[in-house]
Design a protein around this motif. Structure first.
Motif, PDB file in Angstrom:
ATOM      1  N   GLY A 119       0.785  -1.224   0.000  1.00 18.96           N
ATOM      2  CA  GLY A 119       0.000   0.000   0.000  1.00 18.96           C
ATOM      3  C   GLY A 119       0.816   1.272   0.000  1.00 18.96           C
ATOM      4  N   VAL A 120       2.140   1.193  -0.078  1.00 21.22           N
ATOM      5  CA  VAL A 120       2.965   2.391  -0.103  1.00 21.22           C
ATOM      6  C   VAL A 120       2.736   3.132  -1.412  1.00 21.22           C
ATOM      7  N   VAL A 121       2.503   4.447  -1.319  1.00 18.55           N
ATOM      8  CA  VAL A 121       2.281   5.290  -2.486  1.00 18.55           C
ATOM      9  C   VAL A 121       3.555   6.062  -2.768  1.00 18.55           C
ATOM     10  N   GLU A 237       2.537  20.324   0.787  1.00 21.74           N
ATOM     11  CA  GLU A 237       2.455  20.070  -0.648  1.00 21.74           C
ATOM     12  C   GLU A 237       2.748  18.598  -0.954  1.00 21.74           C
ATOM     13  N   LEU A 238       3.687  18.005  -0.211  1.00 22.08           N
ATOM     14  CA  LEU A 238       3.939  16.576  -0.377  1.00 22.08           C
ATOM     15  C   LEU A 238       2.680  15.787  -0.046  1.00 22.08           C
ATOM     16  N   MET A 239       1.990  16.173   1.028  1.00 23.97           N
ATOM     17  CA  MET A 239       0.749  15.495   1.391  1.00 23.97           C
ATOM     18  C   MET A 239      -0.299  15.636   0.290  1.00 23.97           C
ATOM     19  N   VAL A 248      -3.982   7.381   1.738  1.00 18.11           N
ATOM     20  CA  VAL A 248      -5.078   7.646   2.669  1.00 18.11           C
ATOM     21  C   VAL A 248      -4.530   8.141   4.003  1.00 18.11           C
ATOM     22  N   GLU A 249      -3.623   7.397   4.579  1.00 20.24           N
ATOM     23  CA  GLU A 249      -3.029   7.775   5.871  1.00 20.24           C
ATOM     24  C   GLU A 249      -1.825   8.679   5.589  1.00 20.24           C
ATOM     25  N   ALA A 274       0.977  19.964   9.403  1.00 21.52           N
ATOM     26  CA  ALA A 274       1.133  19.981   7.948  1.00 21.52           C
ATOM     27  C   ALA A 274      -0.142  19.546   7.253  1.00 21.52           C
ATOM     28  N   GLU A 275      -0.844  18.570   7.822  1.00 27.07           N
ATOM     29  CA  GLU A 275      -2.085  18.091   7.210  1.00 27.07           C
ATOM     30  C   GLU A 275      -3.152  19.183   7.237  1.00 27.07           C
TER      31      GLU A 275
END
Length: 283
Positions: A119-121, A237-239, A248-249, A274-275
């Motif tokens: 699940g790693v993006v 911005e990375l998020m 998702v997480e 940051a989120e």
């Protein structure tokens, strides 16, 4: 013919690949220092013990991501395999003559390698270019003419950069151990003079410095920074990009992107901020 730092590094890689302990030790001066993120290895005897254990794991340079050198310095990023694990390696080697006098090295797990978590993006990150530290005058008694050019050099290399990190890099290069209020005052003064002269820009409402005319946000690898040394808008911005790619997480996805593993309480608080910034930018 004189051996260049890049040629020395290339031989360093070949010696590691060959498991040649004696050849590797021969690249270092008797008083050489290897500074790792977890310990300091000082002198030939300590280097022999360190590299003996390191070579026993049969490390392999899978990929050289970036190598840059000057007349007495080479910096690098690489992916190194050790057994079934992959690590992202960051380092810099300072030479004296044709041997290594000082070596800074760090390894981070690669989340998206052969042993990737399910699940790693993945999103592409720019390489992080660290300022190559050098001897600089003590900020407590150096004049503005001496401090300003060094700060500009740091910001040019690492900007956008937190002013706090820039000041700490300067103090460390000057031989200081801590950023005191006495040292901070002239550094802060030099920063505002550079801003007034149009050489740098400062993000409104925060102390994030960047060279004049450059992008406000660059999404880069973690490099030699601690997580809380990354500008908040860069993480936000990375998020945003991770969310667009299906993550998702998001806090955990950021750690994966940076090659970090442990979610500390401090990291959790920072990533929550940051989120919030990321969500506000999407509104």
């Amino acid at each position: 013919m004189t051996t260049t730092p890049r040629e020395l590094f290339d031989r360093h890689v070949r010696l590691i690949e060959a498991g040649d302990l004696e050849g590797l030790l021969g690249q270092y001066h008797e008083d050489a220092v290897l500074l790792r993120f977890d310990r300091v290895v000082r002198g030939k005897d300590a280097l022999r013990e360190h590299y003996g254990a390191y070579l026993a794991a049969r490390p392999h340079f899978k990929e050289l991501l970036q190598v840059a050198d000057t007349e007495d310095l080479v910096s690098y990023q690489a992916v190194i395999e050790q057994g079934d694990e992959e690590h992202r390696a960051y380092g810099a080697i300072w030479t004296r003559g044709e041997r290594i006098a000082r070596h800074v090295s760090g390894l981070f797990p690669v989340a998206a390698g052969g042993a990737a978590r399910k699940g790693v993006v993945h999103v592409d990150l720019e390489p992080y270019t660290a300022w190559p530290s050098r001897s600089v005058p003590d900020p407590r008694n150096a004049g503005r003419e001496a401090i300003g050019p060094v700060l500009l050099e740091i910001v040019d290399a690492e900007g956008p950069i937190l002013a706090e990190r820039a000041y700490r890099l300067y103090v460390k290069a000057s031989g200081g151990k801590a950023l005191t209020s006495i040292a901070r005052a002239p550094l802060s003064g030099a920063t505002f003079r550079l801003k007034a002269a149009g050489a740098i820009e400062m993000e409104e409402g925060s102390e994030v410095l960047r060279p004049a005319g450059t992008a406000e946000v660059r999404v880069r690898e973690l490099g030699q920074r601690a997580l809380d040394e990354v500008p908040l808008r860069e993480v936000a911005e990375l998020m945003r990009r991770l969310r667009a790619a299906g993550a998702v997480e998001l806090p955990r996805a950021v750690l994966d992107a940076y090659g970090l593993v442990r979610m500390t309480a401090k990291a959790e608080d920072f990533l929550a901020q940051a989120e919030q910034v990321s969500e506000m930018a999407d509104v």
